[in-house]
Design a protein around this motif. Structure first.
Motif, PDB file in Angstrom:
ATOM      1  N   ASP A  36      18.563  25.957  22.375  1.00 38.46           N
ATOM      2  CA  ASP A  36      17.233  26.703  21.709  1.00 38.46           C
ATOM      3  C   ASP A  36      16.562  26.086  20.585  1.00 38.46           C
ATOM      4  OD1 ASP A  36      17.419  29.468  23.056  1.00 38.46           O
ATOM      5  OD2 ASP A  36      19.348  28.971  22.169  1.00 38.46           O
ATOM      6  N   PHE A  37      17.421  25.560  19.762  1.00 37.96           N
ATOM      7  CA  PHE A  37      16.672  24.864  18.552  1.00 37.96           C
ATOM      8  C   PHE A  37      15.924  23.602  18.643  1.00 37.96           C
ATOM      9  CE2 PHE A  37      16.885  21.623  15.018  1.00 37.96           C
ATOM     10  CZ  PHE A  37      16.337  22.423  13.775  1.00 37.96           C
ATOM     11  N   MET A  38      16.807  22.704  19.662  1.00 44.85           N
ATOM     12  CA  MET A  38      16.024  21.457  20.202  1.00 44.85           C
ATOM     13  C   MET A  38      14.654  21.595  20.943  1.00 44.85           C
ATOM     14  SD  MET A  38      18.079  19.703  18.645  1.00 44.85           S
ATOM     15  CE  MET A  38      18.158  17.956  19.085  1.00 44.85           C
ATOM     16  N   ASN A  39      14.501  22.606  21.823  1.00 45.29           N
ATOM     17  CA  ASN A  39      13.466  22.849  22.666  1.00 45.29           C
ATOM     18  C   ASN A  39      12.311  23.494  21.850  1.00 45.29           C
ATOM     19  OD1 ASN A  39      13.799  22.162  25.695  1.00 45.29           O
ATOM     20  ND2 ASN A  39      15.727  23.366  25.170  1.00 45.29           N
ATOM     21  N   GLN A  40      12.636  24.301  20.906  1.00 43.66           N
ATOM     22  CA  GLN A  40      11.745  24.878  20.226  1.00 43.66           C
ATOM     23  C   GLN A  40      11.078  23.762  18.851  1.00 43.66           C
ATOM     24  OE1 GLN A  40      12.616  28.716  18.096  1.00 43.66           O
ATOM     25  NE2 GLN A  40      14.011  29.028  19.797  1.00 43.66           N
ATOM     26  N   CYS A  41      11.883  22.769  18.363  1.00 41.06           N
ATOM     27  CA  CYS A  41      11.401  21.896  17.824  1.00 41.06           C
ATOM     28  C   CYS A  41      10.502  20.818  18.322  1.00 41.06           C
ATOM     29  CB  CYS A  41      12.508  21.038  16.855  1.00 41.06           C
ATOM     30  SG  CYS A  41      13.300  21.977  15.815  1.00 41.06           S
ATOM     31  N   LEU A  42      10.965  20.602  19.584  1.00 46.00           N
ATOM     32  CA  LEU A  42      10.393  19.747  20.485  1.00 46.00           C
ATOM     33  C   LEU A  42       9.123  20.230  20.942  1.00 46.00           C
ATOM     34  CD1 LEU A  42      13.164  18.378  23.103  1.00 46.00           C
ATOM     35  CD2 LEU A  42      11.867  17.095  21.398  1.00 46.00           C
ATOM     36  N   ASN A  43       8.772  21.325  21.147  1.00 44.65           N
ATOM     37  CA  ASN A  43       7.321  22.022  21.369  1.00 44.65           C
ATOM     38  C   ASN A  43       6.708  22.061  20.163  1.00 44.65           C
ATOM     39  OD1 ASN A  43       8.075  22.580  24.023  1.00 44.65           O
ATOM     40  ND2 ASN A  43       8.928  24.534  23.654  1.00 44.65           N
ATOM     41  N   GLN A  44       7.376  22.232  18.947  1.00 38.82           N
ATOM     42  CA  GLN A  44       6.568  22.640  17.692  1.00 38.82           C
ATOM     43  C   GLN A  44       5.929  21.118  17.249  1.00 38.82           C
ATOM     44  OE1 GLN A  44       5.991  25.326  15.709  1.00 38.82           O
ATOM     45  NE2 GLN A  44       5.556  24.291  13.813  1.00 38.82           N
ATOM     46  N   TYR A  45       6.615  20.127  17.354  1.00 43.67           N
ATOM     47  CA  TYR A  45       6.266  18.851  16.675  1.00 43.67           C
ATOM     48  C   TYR A  45       5.765  17.803  17.702  1.00 43.67           C
ATOM     49  CZ  TYR A  45       8.825  21.236  12.831  1.00 43.67           C
ATOM     50  OH  TYR A  45       9.045  21.734  11.978  1.00 43.67           O
ATOM     51  N   ALA A  46       5.541  18.214  19.096  1.00 42.32           N
ATOM     52  CA  ALA A  46       5.255  17.395  19.969  1.00 42.32           C
ATOM     53  C   ALA A  46       4.031  16.394  19.597  1.00 42.32           C
ATOM     54  CB  ALA A  46       4.806  17.950  21.426  1.00 42.32           C
ATOM     55  N   ASP A  47       2.881  16.766  19.276  1.00 44.83           N
ATOM     56  CA  ASP A  47       1.760  16.426  18.703  1.00 44.83           C
ATOM     57  C   ASP A  47       1.684  15.639  17.439  1.00 44.83           C
ATOM     58  OD1 ASP A  47       0.851  17.026  21.141  1.00 44.83           O
ATOM     59  OD2 ASP A  47       0.073  18.932  20.699  1.00 44.83           O
ATOM     60  N   ASN A  48       2.947  15.850  16.815  1.00 47.39           N
ATOM     61  CA  ASN A  48       2.942  15.129  15.372  1.00 47.39           C
ATOM     62  C   ASN A  48       3.682  14.068  15.377  1.00 47.39           C
ATOM     63  OD1 ASN A  48       3.425  14.470  12.527  1.00 47.39           O
ATOM     64  ND2 ASN A  48       3.201  16.754  12.099  1.00 47.39           N
ATOM     65  N   PRO A  76       9.375  24.536   9.876  1.00 52.32           N
ATOM     66  CA  PRO A  76       8.170  24.179   8.663  1.00 52.32           C
ATOM     67  C   PRO A  76       7.040  23.598   9.257  1.00 52.32           C
ATOM     68  CG  PRO A  76      10.047  22.687   8.465  1.00 52.32           C
ATOM     69  CD  PRO A  76      10.442  23.794   9.554  1.00 52.32           C
ATOM     70  N   SER A  77       5.793  23.864   8.796  1.00 55.49           N
ATOM     71  CA  SER A  77       4.854  22.905   8.920  1.00 55.49           C
ATOM     72  C   SER A  77       5.148  21.685   8.460  1.00 55.49           C
ATOM     73  CB  SER A  77       3.283  23.715   8.305  1.00 55.49           C
ATOM     74  OG  SER A  77       3.343  24.815   8.972  1.00 55.49           O
ATOM     75  N   PHE A  78       4.729  20.385   8.958  1.00 61.09           N
ATOM     76  CA  PHE A  78       5.091  19.277   8.367  1.00 61.09           C
ATOM     77  C   PHE A  78       4.247  18.839   7.355  1.00 61.09           C
ATOM     78  CE2 PHE A  78       6.752  15.302   8.567  1.00 61.09           C
ATOM     79  CZ  PHE A  78       5.789  14.256   8.132  1.00 61.09           C
ATOM     80  N   THR A  79       4.962  18.462   6.074  1.00 59.73           N
ATOM     81  CA  THR A  79       4.260  18.197   4.743  1.00 59.73           C
ATOM     82  C   THR A  79       4.871  16.813   4.355  1.00 59.73           C
ATOM     83  OG1 THR A  79       5.842  19.705   3.757  1.00 59.73           O
ATOM     84  CG2 THR A  79       3.571  20.425   4.179  1.00 59.73           C
ATOM     85  N   GLY A  80       5.894  15.918   5.351  1.00 60.50           N
ATOM     86  CA  GLY A  80       6.663  14.909   4.686  1.00 60.50           C
ATOM     87  C   GLY A  80       7.991  15.398   4.465  1.00 60.50           C
ATOM     88  N   PRO A  81       8.813  14.480   4.158  1.00 61.51           N
ATOM     89  CA  PRO A  81      10.163  14.769   3.523  1.00 61.51           C
ATOM     90  C   PRO A  81      10.236  16.092   2.744  1.00 61.51           C
ATOM     91  CG  PRO A  81       9.968  12.525   3.226  1.00 61.51           C
ATOM     92  CD  PRO A  81       8.572  12.957   3.476  1.00 61.51           C
ATOM     93  N   THR A  82      11.413  16.640   2.808  1.00 61.84           N
ATOM     94  CA  THR A  82      11.519  18.042   2.106  1.00 61.84           C
ATOM     95  C   THR A  82      12.468  17.653   0.733  1.00 61.84           C
ATOM     96  OG1 THR A  82      11.847  19.339   4.313  1.00 61.84           O
ATOM     97  CG2 THR A  82      12.677  20.496   2.175  1.00 61.84           C
TER      98      THR A  82
END
Length: 298
Positions: free
Chosen positions: A110-122, A264-270
């Motif tokens: 679940d986590f991996m697929n949601q992240c792959l979808n969320q950040y695919a274009d980044n 999180p929305s991507f803003t660089g390293p946390t």
């Protein structure tokens, strides 16, 4: 559609059985395609255990489809993984990768697929990790993931475009080896990274992941990690390829009940998690852990 799962195995039937059982228990297993790659024995004495692995994998079920690839001749650890992932990522836009010493939580997929979808274009998000060290989560941190400039190969995922951009021959390494500033920047992911890369380039290691991490560094990329680990590495011991050391990576495995994640929305390293990571991979901490290894602790 779920990303396919790529499973790599070699000669550890006991650990592999635990890995498979955990994957089968994932909520998304039955709707995910599984691709299995097993390297051929490197030495005659490995043949019996590789055969046990084949027999175990021949009976696997519980996934949408299952594809098996058993090598006829030994390819080697790094080349086997590069070959298998490259093969699958010619057919799919992304993939999830697990080796035969990884136990996953039921919500790992679940986590991996949601992240792959969320950040695919980044494009700066280079990979997704299922593992995290057991960092204390700040009370005011609400996201279920964080970003740092370091790749983790223990239950992870990436996209075809990132993978296909990797220069496995490391053609610019001679220039990097002379550039102290670049080396310092590379070690923003941990003080151990340059030594691992040098060991690979000088033939003391057979690793794909440090080269992948270097290519991540070249594009100023990051890896997304969960705040609660979805992965546990059970491969520490005499049969391990790279992990016959004190297990400084023990973590708390997610119970698997959460199915939807606040990413999180991507803003660089946390910042907080970046500082914690640098501390864990600092020279004093690594010396301390090395002493534990010499003392026979596991």
């Amino acid at each position: 559609m779920n990303a396919p799962i790529i499973l790599f195995a070699y000669k550890r039937p006991v650990e592999l059985k635990a890995t498979i059982q955990a994957l089968q228990a994932n909520h998304l297993a039955s709707t995910s395609d599984l691709y299995i790659f097993v390297d051929a024995p490197k030495r005659p004495e490995d043949a019996a255990k590789v055969d046990q692995v084949h027999k175990l994998l021949d009976t696997v079920s519980g996934f949408r489809t299952i594809h098996r690839d058993y090598a006829k001749t030994n390819i080697g650890c790094a080349d086997s993984i590069i070959r298998g992932i490259s093969q699958v990522l010619t057919k799919y836009p992304s993939a999830i990768v697990v080796e035969d010493d990884i136990v996953t939580a039921p919500n790992f997929l679940d986590f991996m697929n949601q992240c792959l979808n969320q950040y695919a274009d980044n494009q700066r998000v280079y990979s997704i990790s299922g593992y995290t060290l057991p960092f204390q989560r700040p009370a005011d941190y609400t996201s279920d993931a964080y970003c740092i400039p370091r790749h983790s190969p223990w239950g992870w995922a990436t996209w075809a475009d990132r993978w296909q951009s990797v220069d496995w021959d490391m053609t610019d390494y001679p220039d990097f080896e002379k550039d102290k500033w670049q080396q310092k920047e590379f070690m923003r992911g941990g003080s151990d990274l340059f030594k691992m890369l040098r060991d690979q380039m000088e033939g003391r290691a057979d690793a794909w992941d440090i080269r992948f991490c270097y290519n991540r560094f070249k594009v100023d990329g990051v890896t997304v990690y969960p705040t609660i680990s979805k992965v546990e590495n059970i491969g520490f011991g005499k049969e391990a390829t790279h992990t016959d050391i004190y297990n400084r990576y023990k973590t708390k495995l997610d119970d698997g009940s959460q199915r939807v994640f606040d990413l999180p929305s991507f803003t660089g390293p946390t910042p907080y998690y970046h500082r914690q990571t640098l501390e864990r991979y600092s020279v004093p901490t690594r010396i301390y852990n090395r002493l534990k290894t010499l003392a026979g602790m596991r």
